[in-house]
Enzyme design. Structure first.
Site, PDB file in Angstrom:
ATOM      1  N   ASP A   1      -7.516   1.352   8.095  1.00 53.54           N
ATOM      2  CA  ASP A   1      -7.327   1.577   6.534  1.00 53.54           C
ATOM      3  C   ASP A   1      -6.845   0.438   5.825  1.00 53.54           C
ATOM      4  OD1 ASP A   1      -8.805   3.928   6.360  1.00 53.54           O
ATOM      5  OD2 ASP A   1      -6.764   5.166   6.464  1.00 53.54           O
TER       6      ASP A   1
ATOM      7  N   ASP B   1      -3.805  -1.517  10.477  1.00 53.90           N
ATOM      8  CA  ASP B   1      -4.942  -0.371  11.053  1.00 53.90           C
ATOM      9  C   ASP B   1      -6.094  -0.850  10.136  1.00 53.90           C
ATOM     10  OD1 ASP B   1      -4.339   0.837   8.676  1.00 53.90           O
ATOM     11  OD2 ASP B   1      -3.610   2.799   9.925  1.00 53.90           O
TER      12      ASP B   1
ATOM     13  N   GLU C   1       0.746  -1.068   0.045  1.00 54.68           N
ATOM     14  CA  GLU C   1       0.003  -0.021  -0.089  1.00 54.68           C
ATOM     15  C   GLU C   1       0.789   1.213   0.081  1.00 54.68           C
ATOM     16  OE1 GLU C   1      -1.979   0.060   3.758  1.00 54.68           O
ATOM     17  OE2 GLU C   1      -2.432   1.990   3.734  1.00 54.68           O
TER      18      GLU C   1
ATOM     19  N   ASP D   1      -0.730  -1.681   6.082  1.00 52.45           N
ATOM     20  CA  ASP D   1      -0.784  -1.402   7.437  1.00 52.45           C
ATOM     21  C   ASP D   1      -1.627  -2.219   8.437  1.00 52.45           C
ATOM     22  OD1 ASP D   1       1.019   0.678   6.588  1.00 52.45           O
ATOM     23  OD2 ASP D   1      -0.496   2.497   6.827  1.00 52.45           O
TER      24      ASP D   1
END
Ligand code: 0RA
Length: 648
Positions: A513, A511, A431, A509
């Protein structure tokens, strides 16, 4: 260990005594001894109970997972026969439980339809259990016999009287045979739910004694469907916008073949046809699905032409244009099913095609005549589908011509590895450009390639196909992987001949998102590159969540438990203060070396392989999570939050 490759003739099997054969070659009887085989044991028992239901004698089946991962299956069927078996000189119960394939010999007249793929019976479960207890309620008495490794350890004993009938089988799988003994709630729940739709009017429950609710009761779910397959298609389409309100429902019987079909149109662009033979999912379709498709093409084409809907179309309308936005369940019951195909997931009985085609054709003819408004809606969608397919094909061909046919087709953003051996090569889909840069520095360039993807890739669940081939990130994916879509017998298939990597690792990541981006990429792969998932080539990287550090010593942690353990270990003989805890919110917070040693180095990293447990339910979940309708998504997330782990 499972061993399916060794061929084993019928003579060999007979030479082995009773259930010894099952214990020697478990893979031959239940497919494998991994977690799939473990769950298969449940279905062997439940199939017998379903047969009782199909014979009109059973209305409820309860499955319980006990704390030690033993299983109970209770039904209110007729109960396993307990009379004296003259030839074998023992109780019929003992014969059913200890002789392979004995079950069917007792009830020649009944129409036995469940089972099929393995369908080896409850004795097979007995042979693979370190302990099994059979309790039968029949003729006013309660009979019990116990077994170990398939051999009786007690006589058939009468332990009381009863005014009910039914069977309770409780077994504990043999730990010397199965690699993993842990039962998975959602695997069992998904199949029981499916069975409830396929067998309307039957109550099925699943209780997990390993999990407690807040009020102290065990986690329990009940599955029941009044409407059967008609309800099933509405359930599958719950998160999609409907084009017609009521499903088209077809039920009929011809030459001993029973056919039940539900079909529903939504405003989406995909076709979702799920098929079953004797309650078993036929992943690869077969003659029943061919008959179904044939009837749709024939009747809809005729109606569209006769009523002038296709006047403006300058190219041939194809069969798939009639199935855009179609969700259907095709279920047939066949006396002697023949399965073929790579995974035996395709029905081979040729007589079934014409039977299904005729029943469906008759129904569609009258549906179109009786519902001109709905027919118009469907025909207009067909015209749009044909037009879009034409555009998509041109877009796809444009991408692919550049991709496979010209040289130097690799995307500029790709940092390729030097190895040209796909089996040894990995590609990380990362990403963002900045994490991509770190990964590029951290990788082993011999076998690891990096493709940075810009932020959130297109949500393919909502996009029309031609948009997908116009999308930069998706074009790059096709080019980098070296795969392309080709048409074979009018079907689009992904060609993997030139696939450049056998590990495709999604690295985002840790998290919210990041997990959204993982889901977007998975949705794309599931819908457009499913064979990659099927082959086991798709993985998700697991970057650590914390680094716990004291002085020069440090440790990476992947969850709360590890973090606590690390803090405890480091504070031994000292205090918790000097200890530093870093929470990694994104890949960008790690330097190249850290990213390598935690997430990319094959010796230390954790990779999660993406596997599909149940294609039908996964299909529904993707449409739920990524589709248009918000309320079902919210309901889905809320209902799954309680038990945390959602299995896709
Ligand atoms: C043999 C014959 C009959 C039923 C069964 C077996 C049977 C097996 C299982 C396993 C779990 N539940 C079951 N229920 C029934 C036919 C019985 C008859 O004809 O009365």
């Amino acid at each position: 260990m499972a061993d399916q490759k060794n061929s084993y003739s019928a003579d060999n099997i007979q030479a082995l005594e009773g259930l010894e054969a099952v214990r020697k070659r478990p893979g031959m009887y239940i497919g494998s001894t991994d977690t799939k085989g473990l769950h298969h044991l449940v279905w062997e028992v439940v199939d017998n109970s379903i047969d009782e239901h199909l014979a009109g004698h059973c209305s409820k089946i309860d499955v319980i997972i006990h704390p030690d991962n033993s299983i109970s299956v209770t039904d209110d069927g007729r109960g396993i026969p307990t009379g004296y078996h003259e030839k074998l000189k023992k109780s019929a119960l003992e014969v059913v439980m200890t002789v392979l394939h004995a079950g069917g010999k007792f009830d020649k007249d009944t129409y036995k339809v469940s089972g099929g793929l393995h369908g080896v019976g409850v004795s097979c479960v007995n042979g693979l259990s370190e302990h099994l207890r059979a309790e039968v309620h029949r003729d006013g008495k309660i009979f019990v016999q116990e077994y170990s490794e398939g051999k009786p350890t007690t006589e058939v004993e009468v332990i009381g009287s009863t005014d009910k009938t039914g069977t309770i089988i409780t077994y504990r799988p043999d730990h010397t045979i199965f690699e993993d003994l842990e039962y998975n709630f959602s695997t069992l729940a998904t199949r029981l739910k499916e069975l409830s739709f396929l067998n309307s009017g039957l109550y099925l429950t699943l209780t997990d004694e390993r999990q407690k609710n807040d009020d102290g009761s065990f986690r329990t779910e009940t599955f029941f469907s009044e409407g059967g397959i008609k309800e099933y298609v509405l359930y599958l389409d719950e998160a999609r916008q409907e084009l017609i309100e009521e499903p088209i429902y077809i039920k009929g019987k011809k030459d001993d073949v029973e056919v039940e079909i539900g079909m529903h149109y939504n405003t989406g662009y995909k076709e979702h046809i799920h098929s079953f033979v004797n309650n078993i999912n036929t992943h690869e379709g077969g003659t029943h699905v061919n008959g179904f498709r044939r009837a749709i093409t024939r009747e809809f084409k005729k109606y569209g032409k006769e009523n002038g809907f296709f006047k403006k179309i300058k190219f041939e309308i194809s069969g798939e244009d009639f199935r855009e936005g179609l969700t259907a369940v095709v279920s047939v019951k066949v006396q002697e099913p023949q399965f073929k195909g790579q995974t035996k997931g395709e029905l081979g009985n040729s007589e079934v095609t014409a039977i299904v085609s005729q029943l469906v054709g008759d129904k569609l003819k009258s549906f179109l005549e009786e519902n001109p408004k709905l027919a118009k809606r469907i025909m207009e969608k067909v015209v749009l589908a044909a037009t879009a397919r034409y555009a998509a094909r041109q877009a796809r061909e444009k991408v692919q011509r550049k991709n496979v046919l010209s040289s130097g087709g690799l995307p500029g953003k790709l940092s390729d590895c030097s190895s040209k051996d796909p089996e040894a090569s990995e590609i990380f889909l990362v990403e963002g450009d900045s994490a991509g840069g770190t990964a590029k520095q951290g990788r082993d360039r011999v076998f690891q390639a990096i493709l940075p993807l810009r932020g959130k890739i297109l949500n393919v669940e909502k996009a029309q196909e031609y948009r997908i081939y116009e999308n930069e990130e998706i074009k790059n994916l096709f080019k980098a992987l070296g795969v392309f879509i080709e048409e074979k017998d009018g079907e689009r298939v992904l060609n993997l001949d030139k696939l450049r990597y056998h590990k495709i690792v999604i690295m985002c990541d840790a998290d919210v998102d990041g997990s959204h981006i993982v889901t977007l990429i998975l949705t794309f792969l599931f819908r457009y590159m499913y064979p990659l998932i099927e082959a086991g080539y798709v993985y998700i990287a697991a970057p650590p969540l914390y680094q716990v550090k004291k002085g020069k010593k440090f440790q990476y942690c992947w969850d709360e438990e590890e973090r606590k353990a690390a803090i405890e270990a480091f504070s031994k003989g000292g205090s918790e203060s000097s200890i530093k805890i870093q929470r990694y919110k994104g890949l960008g917070e790690m330097n190249a070396e850290q990213l390598w040693e935690t997430t990319m180095d094959p010796d230390t990293r954790i990779l999660k392989q993406v596997t599909i447990n149940d294609t039908i339910e996964s299909d529904r979940i993707f449409s739920m999570l990524m589709g248009d309708e918000v309320p079902p998504r919210r309901a889905f997330i809320e209902s799954h939050a309680q038990y945390a782990n959602v299995d896709v």
